[in-house]
Design a protein around this motif. Sequence first.
Motif, mmCIF file in Angstrom:
data_model
loop_
_atom_site.group_PDB
_atom_site.id
_atom_site.type_symbol
_atom_site.label_atom_id
_atom_site.label_comp_id
_atom_site.label_asym_id
_atom_site.label_seq_id
_atom_site.Cartn_x
_atom_site.Cartn_y
_atom_site.Cartn_z
ATOM 1 N N PHE A 13 0.821 -1.208 0.000
ATOM 2 C CA PHE A 13 0.000 0.000 0.000
ATOM 3 C C PHE A 13 0.857 1.261 0.000
ATOM 4 N N ASP A 14 0.294 2.315 -0.558
ATOM 5 C CA ASP A 14 0.766 3.676 -0.344
ATOM 6 C C ASP A 14 0.083 4.175 0.925
ATOM 7 N N LEU A 15 0.573 5.292 1.478
ATOM 8 C CA LEU A 15 -0.023 5.825 2.706
ATOM 9 C C LEU A 15 -0.850 7.090 2.453
ATOM 10 N N ASP A 16 -0.170 8.171 2.083
ATOM 11 C CA ASP A 16 -0.836 9.474 1.962
ATOM 12 C C ASP A 16 -1.846 9.504 0.820
ATOM 13 N N ASP A 17 -3.045 9.892 1.142
ATOM 14 C CA ASP A 17 -4.176 9.968 0.215
ATOM 15 C C ASP A 17 -4.596 8.606 -0.321
ATOM 16 N N THR A 18 -4.072 7.554 0.281
ATOM 17 C CA THR A 18 -4.552 6.203 -0.026
ATOM 18 C C THR A 18 -5.224 5.636 1.221
ATOM 19 N N GLN A 164 3.075 -12.906 -5.599
ATOM 20 C CA GLN A 164 2.221 -12.202 -6.568
ATOM 21 C C GLN A 164 1.750 -10.916 -5.889
ATOM 22 N N PHE A 165 2.262 -9.793 -6.389
ATOM 23 C CA PHE A 165 2.058 -8.520 -5.693
ATOM 24 C C PHE A 165 0.884 -7.723 -6.261
ATOM 25 N N THR A 166 0.136 -7.131 -5.346
ATOM 26 C CA THR A 166 -0.898 -6.155 -5.673
ATOM 27 C C THR A 166 -0.517 -4.850 -4.997
ATOM 28 N N TYR A 167 -0.500 -3.767 -5.776
ATOM 29 C CA TYR A 167 -0.132 -2.464 -5.230
ATOM 30 C C TYR A 167 -1.328 -1.520 -5.304
ATOM 31 N N ILE A 168 -1.630 -0.862 -4.193
ATOM 32 C CA ILE A 168 -2.743 0.082 -4.135
ATOM 33 C C ILE A 168 -2.216 1.458 -3.734
ATOM 34 N N GLY A 169 -2.433 2.437 -4.609
ATOM 35 C CA GLY A 169 -1.967 3.792 -4.353
ATOM 36 C C GLY A 169 -2.948 4.806 -4.900
ATOM 37 N N GLY A 183 5.493 -6.023 -13.190
ATOM 38 C CA GLY A 183 4.461 -7.036 -13.373
ATOM 39 C C GLY A 183 3.479 -7.146 -12.234
ATOM 40 N N TRP A 184 3.452 -6.154 -11.326
ATOM 41 C CA TRP A 184 2.493 -6.172 -10.240
ATOM 42 C C TRP A 184 1.122 -5.760 -10.759
ATOM 43 N N PHE A 185 0.077 -6.207 -10.083
ATOM 44 C CA PHE A 185 -1.258 -5.701 -10.367
ATOM 45 C C PHE A 185 -1.395 -4.362 -9.647
ATOM 46 N N THR A 186 -1.777 -3.325 -10.380
ATOM 47 C CA THR A 186 -1.844 -1.986 -9.809
ATOM 48 C C THR A 186 -3.284 -1.500 -9.744
ATOM 49 N N CYS A 187 -3.612 -0.887 -8.621
ATOM 50 C CA CYS A 187 -4.969 -0.404 -8.376
ATOM 51 C C CYS A 187 -4.904 0.999 -7.787
ATOM 52 N N CYS A 188 -5.678 1.908 -8.346
ATOM 53 C CA CYS A 188 -5.684 3.301 -7.900
ATOM 54 C C CYS A 188 -6.976 3.630 -7.171
ATOM 55 N N LEU A 189 -6.845 4.234 -6.002
ATOM 56 C CA LEU A 189 -7.999 4.749 -5.288
ATOM 57 C C LEU A 189 -8.296 6.140 -5.832
ATOM 58 N N ILE A 211 -10.623 2.269 -8.351
ATOM 59 C CA ILE A 211 -11.759 2.075 -7.453
ATOM 60 C C ILE A 211 -12.116 3.403 -6.794
ATOM 61 N N ASN A 212 -13.347 3.524 -6.355
ATOM 62 C CA ASN A 212 -13.802 4.721 -5.659
ATOM 63 C C ASN A 212 -13.668 4.602 -4.145
ATOM 64 N N SER A 213 -13.630 3.372 -3.654
ATOM 65 C CA SER A 213 -13.474 3.147 -2.217
ATOM 66 C C SER A 213 -12.953 1.734 -1.993
ATOM 67 N N PHE A 214 -12.409 1.497 -0.806
ATOM 68 C CA PHE A 214 -11.894 0.180 -0.472
ATOM 69 C C PHE A 214 -12.999 -0.862 -0.411
ATOM 70 N N ASP A 215 -14.215 -0.416 -0.159
ATOM 71 C CA ASP A 215 -15.332 -1.344 -0.070
ATOM 72 C C ASP A 215 -15.608 -2.056 -1.396
ATOM 73 N N GLU A 216 -15.089 -1.513 -2.502
ATOM 74 C CA GLU A 216 -15.286 -2.136 -3.797
ATOM 75 C C GLU A 216 -14.417 -3.367 -4.010
ATOM 76 N N ILE A 217 -13.407 -3.531 -3.149
ATOM 77 C CA ILE A 217 -12.487 -4.663 -3.300
ATOM 78 C C ILE A 217 -13.073 -5.899 -2.648
ATOM 79 N N GLN A 218 -13.258 -6.941 -3.430
ATOM 80 C CA GLN A 218 -13.741 -8.227 -2.927
ATOM 81 C C GLN A 218 -12.601 -9.232 -3.029
ATOM 82 N N LEU A 219 -12.222 -9.798 -1.903
ATOM 83 C CA LEU A 219 -11.175 -10.810 -1.875
ATOM 84 C C LEU A 219 -11.794 -12.186 -2.003
ATOM 85 N N THR A 220 -11.367 -12.934 -3.018
ATOM 86 C CA THR A 220 -11.977 -14.249 -3.249
ATOM 87 C C THR A 220 -10.920 -15.346 -3.223
#
Length: 220
Positions: A13-18, A164-169, A183-189, A211-220
């Motif tokens: 994860f990123d911190l500021d504004d994430t 297998q990395f997922t990055y959220i910033g 090759g990471w999966f990247t996701c922007c808030l 994504i618009n909010s963290f609530d949109e992320i579904q872990l399966t």
Amino acid sequence: MQIEIKPNSFFVFDLDDTLYPEIEFLRSGFRVIARQLEQRTGTNVYEEMWVRYRAGENVFAWIAGQYQDQWPGLTVAQLLKIYREHEPEIQLRLGAIDLLNRLAAMKVPAGLITDGRSITQRNKLKALYLHDYFTDTIISEEFGSEKPAERNYRYFEEKYPGRQFTYIGDNTTKDFLAPAKLGWFTCCLKSDGNNIHTQVFDLPSCPAAVINSFDEIQLT
């Protein structure tokens, strides 16, 4: 948005504004300075600080120039030190702690990459009660380089090979270039309109998902 969790999944994860709104750190710092100034002048200038900031003015330069008589020797550098080193009153974004708890419950490790001064970023982590959620925390001042430097991300690849990395910033200018290249999966808030840095989604470093909010992320 669904993210499939595998035995080798790893989130960074990123911190500021994430994980939290950075504008709240700014507000917190302004409040601390306004309180210290009020003790010397009897006047609370917090609202005026906010108005001047929104107008694009250098707030600290204004204070240093306006209140020299009441606060002898006051400088912009002194105000910046107070701002950067204060213990902030900030809170996580809605859904952030739920996502971190879900990852922990699924035994998915998580790390953090953040730019800034050590004392500033450590104070933020303390205020947000985040220390126990990350296996590793990369702070640019401590690490010696800042995003978009690839080495900040490679740290995790080298320490945790085969993951297998997922990055959220959130910062479309610097957050996603290196992890996408690796090759990471990247996701922007997506910003709610209050982010410190403007987001642009037609850059080469455009994230794979938004994504618009963290609530949109579904872990399966």
